[in-house]
Scaffold this motif. Structure first.
Motif, short mmCIF file in Angstrom:
data_model
loop_
_atom_site.label_atom_id
_atom_site.label_comp_id
_atom_site.label_asym_id
_atom_site.label_seq_id
_atom_site.Cartn_x
_atom_site.Cartn_y
_atom_site.Cartn_z
N ALA A 220 -27.84 9.97 -22.05
CA ALA A 220 -27.42 8.58 -22.17
C ALA A 220 -25.93 8.45 -21.87
CB ALA A 220 -27.71 8.05 -23.56
N SER A 221 -25.55 7.33 -21.28
CA SER A 221 -24.13 7.01 -21.20
C SER A 221 -23.69 6.50 -22.57
CB SER A 221 -23.90 5.93 -20.15
OG SER A 221 -24.46 4.70 -20.58
N PRO A 222 -22.40 6.55 -22.88
CA PRO A 222 -21.97 6.01 -24.17
C PRO A 222 -22.38 4.56 -24.37
CG PRO A 222 -20.22 7.34 -23.21
CD PRO A 222 -21.29 7.22 -22.15
N THR A 223 -22.35 3.77 -23.30
CA THR A 223 -22.72 2.37 -23.42
C THR A 223 -24.20 2.22 -23.75
OG1 THR A 223 -21.01 1.68 -21.87
CG2 THR A 223 -22.84 0.16 -22.21
N THR A 224 -25.05 2.95 -23.03
CA THR A 224 -26.49 2.89 -23.30
C THR A 224 -26.79 3.34 -24.72
OG1 THR A 224 -27.07 3.25 -20.98
CG2 THR A 224 -28.73 3.82 -22.63
N TRP A 225 -26.15 4.42 -25.14
CA TRP A 225 -26.38 4.94 -26.49
C TRP A 225 -26.00 3.91 -27.54
CZ3 TRP A 225 -29.02 9.09 -28.08
CH2 TRP A 225 -28.89 9.48 -29.41
N ASN A 226 -24.85 3.31 -27.40
CA ASN A 226 -24.40 2.33 -28.39
C ASN A 226 -25.27 1.08 -28.39
OD1 ASN A 226 -22.26 3.95 -29.26
ND2 ASN A 226 -20.85 3.12 -27.73
N ASP A 227 -25.72 0.67 -27.21
CA ASP A 227 -26.55 -0.53 -27.12
C ASP A 227 -27.92 -0.33 -27.75
OD1 ASP A 227 -24.54 -1.88 -25.82
OD2 ASP A 227 -25.42 -1.66 -23.81
N LEU A 228 -28.47 0.88 -27.67
CA LEU A 228 -29.83 1.12 -28.14
C LEU A 228 -29.90 1.69 -29.55
CD1 LEU A 228 -31.48 2.70 -24.95
CD2 LEU A 228 -31.63 0.33 -25.75
N GLU A 235 -36.37 -1.27 -37.75
CA GLU A 235 -37.41 -2.23 -37.45
C GLU A 235 -36.99 -3.17 -36.33
OE1 GLU A 235 -38.81 -4.27 -40.88
OE2 GLU A 235 -39.38 -2.43 -41.94
N THR A 236 -35.75 -3.67 -36.39
CA THR A 236 -35.27 -4.55 -35.34
C THR A 236 -35.12 -3.81 -34.02
OG1 THR A 236 -34.12 -5.98 -36.92
CG2 THR A 236 -33.36 -6.06 -34.63
N ALA A 237 -34.64 -2.57 -34.08
CA ALA A 237 -34.48 -1.78 -32.86
C ALA A 237 -35.82 -1.59 -32.16
CB ALA A 237 -33.86 -0.42 -33.19
N TRP A 238 -36.87 -1.36 -32.94
CA TRP A 238 -38.19 -1.20 -32.34
C TRP A 238 -38.70 -2.53 -31.78
CZ3 TRP A 238 -41.05 2.25 -30.21
CH2 TRP A 238 -42.40 1.98 -29.96
N ARG A 239 -38.56 -3.57 -32.54
CA ARG A 239 -39.07 -4.88 -32.12
C ARG A 239 -38.31 -5.42 -30.91
NH1 ARG A 239 -38.34 -7.04 -36.48
NH2 ARG A 239 -36.44 -8.21 -36.11
N LYS A 240 -37.00 -5.22 -30.87
CA LYS A 240 -36.17 -5.79 -29.81
C LYS A 240 -36.13 -4.91 -28.57
CE LYS A 240 -31.44 -7.36 -28.91
NZ LYS A 240 -30.07 -7.49 -29.49
N ASN A 241 -35.91 -3.62 -28.77
CA ASN A 241 -35.69 -2.71 -27.62
C ASN A 241 -36.75 -1.64 -27.47
OD1 ASN A 241 -33.20 -3.91 -26.81
ND2 ASN A 241 -32.17 -2.84 -28.48
N ALA A 263 -35.70 7.37 -28.32
CA ALA A 263 -36.91 7.28 -27.50
C ALA A 263 -37.24 5.81 -27.24
CB ALA A 263 -38.08 7.96 -28.22
N GLN A 264 -37.30 5.44 -25.98
CA GLN A 264 -37.49 4.04 -25.60
C GLN A 264 -38.80 3.86 -24.85
OE1 GLN A 264 -34.53 2.33 -22.95
NE2 GLN A 264 -34.82 0.31 -23.86
N TRP A 265 -39.68 3.05 -25.41
CA TRP A 265 -40.94 2.72 -24.75
C TRP A 265 -40.68 1.67 -23.67
CZ3 TRP A 265 -45.32 5.14 -24.48
CH2 TRP A 265 -46.45 4.49 -23.97
N PRO A 266 -41.29 1.78 -22.50
CA PRO A 266 -41.01 0.82 -21.43
C PRO A 266 -41.46 -0.60 -21.80
CG PRO A 266 -42.87 2.21 -20.86
CD PRO A 266 -42.27 2.81 -22.08
N SER A 267 -40.69 -1.58 -21.40
CA SER A 267 -41.06 -2.97 -21.67
C SER A 267 -42.25 -3.34 -20.80
CB SER A 267 -39.88 -3.89 -21.36
OG SER A 267 -39.46 -3.74 -20.03
N SER A 268 -43.08 -4.20 -21.32
CA SER A 268 -44.29 -4.59 -20.59
C SER A 268 -43.99 -5.65 -19.54
CB SER A 268 -45.34 -5.13 -21.57
OG SER A 268 -44.81 -6.19 -22.34
#
Length: 268
Positions: A220-228, A235-241, A263-268
């Protein structure tokens, strides 16, 4: 990808993991369980064997992607179903402390571990065999003779993330060996699957299984890491991202409480 063919997914085996996920994520380093009185021989863990040939070592990213898929494939193998021959060992492990150990093998030693209960996954020429969890004291000689250290591989440039696959983002501020990283991405796919099962997305899991649990491992880039990063609100992290996090207990290489993978599941 080779080595994963599953028609039945014993998803209930992941239930203990799901019930403890939020609690694990909230733990600080100081709150990590005390294991000072633990008998090392009684520790139960999932051995993961990385094939690293001397003359033609695998690409680091491909090896980690194979490890991530293999760890989950063992957990969701039909033999882990309630009446299956692997159920007791798998259920007992997931209900306790989730630990993995990675060892490297080549040549005849790699061939020898193929007879042990587990699943081998190949990605881009890289191979990993994840084995049924066992007590340290019960490890057969095919495993105990393998080296734990020496699994480092040169960083590579895997390219863009393929569309529609889960992404396992490695912490940009926490260097880890290939062996340590392999264990962490194996934790990540398990948590990701547990989250999906918990919200009733079993059809997504079935499709993922049909694809051999394909995933992408990336730094991850620092920006991606901080954003996710879910912070204190998983709970919000799972629901939102659609993000789940791996927080390490700190037994090796990293400090207790370190988040090693998102771990990020792809958006539908």
């Amino acid at each position: 990808m080779a080595g994963v063919e599953q028609d039945v997914l014993p998803l209930s085996v992941l239930d203990p993991l799901l019930s403890r996920y939020a609690q694990w994520l909230s733990l600080s380093g100081e709150a990590t369980a005390d294991t000072s009185d633990e008998d090392p021989d009684d520790v139960v863990l999932m051995p993961m064997v990385l094939r690293i040939e001397r003359r033609e070592p695998p690409a680091r990213t491909a090896l980690l992607e194979a490890a991530a898929a293999a760890a989950l494939a063992v957990c969701l193998d039909e033999r882990c179903a309630t009446e299956g021959e692997w159920h007791e060992a798998m259920h007992g492990w997931i209900s306790g402390r989730i630990r993995k150990v990675t060892r490297r093998a080549r040549g005849a030693h790699w061939e020898a571990v193929q007879s042990l209960p587990g699943i081998t996954v190949e990605v881009g020429g890289a191979e990993v065999r994840a084995l049924l969890p066992m007590r340290v004291a019960d490890m057969p000689k095919e495993l105990s003779r393998l080296q734990i250290s020496g699994s480092e591989l040169e960083p590579d440039s895997p390219g863009p993330v393929p569309a529609g696959v889960p992404v396992l983002w490695l912490n940009p501020d926490v260097p880890m060996s290939a062996g340590k990283s392999a264990a962490q991405v194996g934790h990540a796919t398990m948590i990701l699957a547990a989250q999906l099962h918990g919200e009733g997305a079993d059809e997504d899991l079935e499709r993922w299984a049909a694809e051999g649990y394909r995933c992408a491992v990336r730094q991850a880039s620092p920006t991606t890491w901080n954003d996710l990063h879910p912070g204190d609100d998983p709970e919000t992290a799972w629901r939102k991202n659609r993000v789940a996090a791996v927080r390490d207990a700190g037994f090796t290489e990293v400090d207790p409480g370190t988040v090693t993978v998102l771990a990020q599941w792809p958006s539908s």
